[in-house]
Motif scaffolding. Structure first.
Motif, PDB file in Angstrom:
ATOM      1  N   SER A 150       9.482  -1.862   9.815  1.00 31.65           N
ATOM      2  CA  SER A 150      10.553  -2.819   9.541  1.00 31.65           C
ATOM      3  C   SER A 150      11.721  -2.200   8.778  1.00 31.65           C
ATOM      4  CB  SER A 150      10.020  -4.005   8.743  1.00 31.65           C
ATOM      5  OG  SER A 150      11.063  -4.909   8.441  1.00 31.65           O
ATOM      6  N   THR A 151      12.915  -2.591   9.150  1.00 30.30           N
ATOM      7  CA  THR A 151      14.110  -2.188   8.411  1.00 30.30           C
ATOM      8  C   THR A 151      14.406  -3.189   7.293  1.00 30.30           C
ATOM      9  OG1 THR A 151      15.509  -3.416   9.952  1.00 30.30           O
ATOM     10  CG2 THR A 151      15.139  -1.077  10.421  1.00 30.30           C
ATOM     11  N   LYS A 152      13.648  -4.281   7.236  1.00 34.25           N
ATOM     12  CA  LYS A 152      13.894  -5.348   6.263  1.00 34.25           C
ATOM     13  C   LYS A 152      13.088  -5.200   4.975  1.00 34.25           C
ATOM     14  CE  LYS A 152      14.604  -9.116   9.569  1.00 34.25           C
ATOM     15  NZ  LYS A 152      14.088 -10.453   9.873  1.00 34.25           N
ATOM     16  N   LYS A 153      12.160  -4.255   4.938  1.00 36.57           N
ATOM     17  CA  LYS A 153      11.225  -4.216   3.808  1.00 36.57           C
ATOM     18  C   LYS A 153      11.934  -4.109   2.459  1.00 36.57           C
ATOM     19  CE  LYS A 153      10.256   0.685   3.688  1.00 36.57           C
ATOM     20  NZ  LYS A 153       9.274   1.721   3.704  1.00 36.57           N
ATOM     21  N   GLY A 154      11.366  -4.790   1.479  1.00 31.45           N
ATOM     22  CA  GLY A 154      11.908  -4.763   0.128  1.00 31.45           C
ATOM     23  C   GLY A 154      11.280  -3.654  -0.702  1.00 31.45           C
ATOM     24  N   MET A 155      11.731  -3.522  -1.946  1.00 34.66           N
ATOM     25  CA  MET A 155      11.231  -2.453  -2.826  1.00 34.66           C
ATOM     26  C   MET A 155       9.840  -2.737  -3.369  1.00 34.66           C
ATOM     27  SD  MET A 155      14.288  -0.771  -5.051  1.00 34.66           S
ATOM     28  CE  MET A 155      15.078  -2.234  -5.699  1.00 34.66           C
ATOM     29  N   SER A 156       9.364  -3.968  -3.272  1.00 36.11           N
ATOM     30  CA  SER A 156       8.081  -4.334  -3.878  1.00 36.11           C
ATOM     31  C   SER A 156       6.881  -4.092  -2.977  1.00 36.11           C
ATOM     32  CB  SER A 156       8.107  -5.815  -4.263  1.00 36.11           C
ATOM     33  OG  SER A 156       9.168  -6.069  -5.138  1.00 36.11           O
ATOM     34  N   ILE A 157       7.088  -3.831  -1.705  1.00 32.56           N
ATOM     35  CA  ILE A 157       5.968  -3.800  -0.762  1.00 32.56           C
ATOM     36  C   ILE A 157       4.958  -2.694  -1.079  1.00 32.56           C
ATOM     37  CG2 ILE A 157       7.114  -2.412   1.022  1.00 32.56           C
ATOM     38  CD1 ILE A 157       5.732  -4.397   3.068  1.00 32.56           C
ATOM     39  N   GLU A 158       5.408  -1.564  -1.604  1.00 37.75           N
ATOM     40  CA  GLU A 158       4.466  -0.501  -1.956  1.00 37.75           C
ATOM     41  C   GLU A 158       3.537  -0.958  -3.081  1.00 37.75           C
ATOM     42  OE1 GLU A 158       7.753   0.182  -1.551  1.00 37.75           O
ATOM     43  OE2 GLU A 158       7.775   1.622   0.110  1.00 37.75           O
ATOM     44  N   ARG A 159       4.114  -1.604  -4.100  1.00 38.30           N
ATOM     45  CA  ARG A 159       3.309  -2.123  -5.214  1.00 38.30           C
ATOM     46  C   ARG A 159       2.311  -3.156  -4.696  1.00 38.30           C
ATOM     47  NH1 ARG A 159       7.000  -5.199  -8.337  1.00 38.30           N
ATOM     48  NH2 ARG A 159       6.482  -6.901  -6.945  1.00 38.30           N
ATOM     49  N   GLU A 160       2.802  -4.089  -3.931  1.00 37.81           N
ATOM     50  CA  GLU A 160       1.956  -5.180  -3.452  1.00 37.81           C
ATOM     51  C   GLU A 160       0.815  -4.671  -2.578  1.00 37.81           C
ATOM     52  OE1 GLU A 160       2.279  -8.210  -4.715  1.00 37.81           O
ATOM     53  OE2 GLU A 160       4.035  -7.563  -5.817  1.00 37.81           O
ATOM     54  N   THR A 161       1.112  -3.741  -1.691  1.00 38.82           N
ATOM     55  CA  THR A 161       0.081  -3.214  -0.799  1.00 38.82           C
ATOM     56  C   THR A 161      -0.941  -2.395  -1.576  1.00 38.82           C
ATOM     57  OG1 THR A 161       1.704  -3.241   0.992  1.00 38.82           O
ATOM     58  CG2 THR A 161      -0.305  -1.972   1.368  1.00 38.82           C
ATOM     59  N   PHE A 162      -0.485  -1.604  -2.540  1.00 41.45           N
ATOM     60  CA  PHE A 162      -1.396  -0.854  -3.407  1.00 41.45           C
ATOM     61  C   PHE A 162      -2.358  -1.812  -4.118  1.00 41.45           C
ATOM     62  CE2 PHE A 162      -2.504   0.551  -7.678  1.00 41.45           C
ATOM     63  CZ  PHE A 162      -3.108   1.786  -7.431  1.00 41.45           C
ATOM     64  N   LEU A 163      -1.804  -2.873  -4.703  1.00 39.38           N
ATOM     65  CA  LEU A 163      -2.639  -3.830  -5.434  1.00 39.38           C
ATOM     66  C   LEU A 163      -3.621  -4.545  -4.503  1.00 39.38           C
ATOM     67  CD1 LEU A 163       0.065  -5.280  -7.857  1.00 39.38           C
ATOM     68  CD2 LEU A 163      -1.858  -3.796  -8.476  1.00 39.38           C
ATOM     69  N   LEU A 164      -3.165  -4.927  -3.322  1.00 36.67           N
ATOM     70  CA  LEU A 164      -4.051  -5.604  -2.368  1.00 36.67           C
ATOM     71  C   LEU A 164      -5.190  -4.679  -1.927  1.00 36.67           C
ATOM     72  CD1 LEU A 164      -1.456  -7.534  -0.165  1.00 36.67           C
ATOM     73  CD2 LEU A 164      -3.094  -8.520  -1.789  1.00 36.67           C
ATOM     74  N   GLU A 165      -4.877  -3.398  -1.685  1.00 38.74           N
ATOM     75  CA  GLU A 165      -5.918  -2.448  -1.295  1.00 38.74           C
ATOM     76  C   GLU A 165      -6.936  -2.248  -2.434  1.00 38.74           C
ATOM     77  OE1 GLU A 165      -4.013   0.437   2.061  1.00 38.74           O
ATOM     78  OE2 GLU A 165      -3.335   0.810   0.003  1.00 38.74           O
TER      79      GLU A 165
END
Length: 171
Positions: A150-165
């Motif tokens: 996605s070209t729409k991704k925000g800056m928080s997605i790395e944090r959120e995905t790390f936490l979910l994993e």
């Protein structure tokens, strides 16, 4: 509280000679079975934990509870326990500072499955943010696809995905 990770956004090459401001935030983790309460944001095509910045002088637990209720309509919040702290350095695109140092305090809690009315801020509504119970593995898969395509991704997605994993590993 245990530090889970320190993340530097790719555009932050150094902290030397940079003006930095610190923002304290909370993230709520409510899990029932394999389902986790997340916010889906249409604008960024991602899932994130409910949470946000603390108000001036606000206690961390009070701020976590306030954000959880505002964004999801959560009811009967109880059994709040520390999960960990995620620290990140991101570019700041306003003239007063160069870098934002965000510290997110993450807490697990129990809530009722049924959600009440939300009190989202205007920008959250405009971004298409909605609270939803979702399978944690589906949320991770979705976020990873968004990060890759996605070209729409925000800056928080790395944090959120790390936490979910991390949460999925502990389930």
């Amino acid at each position: 509280m245990q530090k889970l990770k320190t993340h530097f956004h790719p555009d932050v090459e150094t902290l030397e000679n940079k003006s930095i401001f610190t923002r304290l935030a909370t993230r709520s983790i409510a899990i029932q079975g394999n389902s986790i309460l997340l916010l889906y944001t249409e604008r960024y095509e991602d899932y994130s934990l409910p949470g946000g910045g603390l108000d001036s002088g606000e206690n961390i637990i009070e701020g976590m509870t306030r954000e959880l209720i505002e964004e999801t309509g959560a009811k009967n919040i109880c059994n709040i326990e520390p999960f960990g702290m995620y620290e990140e350095y991101r570019p700041w695109h306003k003239p007063d500072f160069d870098i934002q140092h965000m510290i997110s305090y993450c807490y697990t809690c129990d809530i009722s499955k049924e959600l009440g009315e939300t009190k989202m801020e205007l920008y959250e509504t405009k971004n298409g943010m909605k609270a939803i119970w979702v399978d944690i593995h589906e949320a991770i898969k979705h976020n990873k696809k968004t990060m890759a395509t996605s070209t729409k991704k925000g800056m928080s997605i790395e944090r959120e995905t790390f936490l979910l994993e991390l949460l999925a590993e502990k389930m």
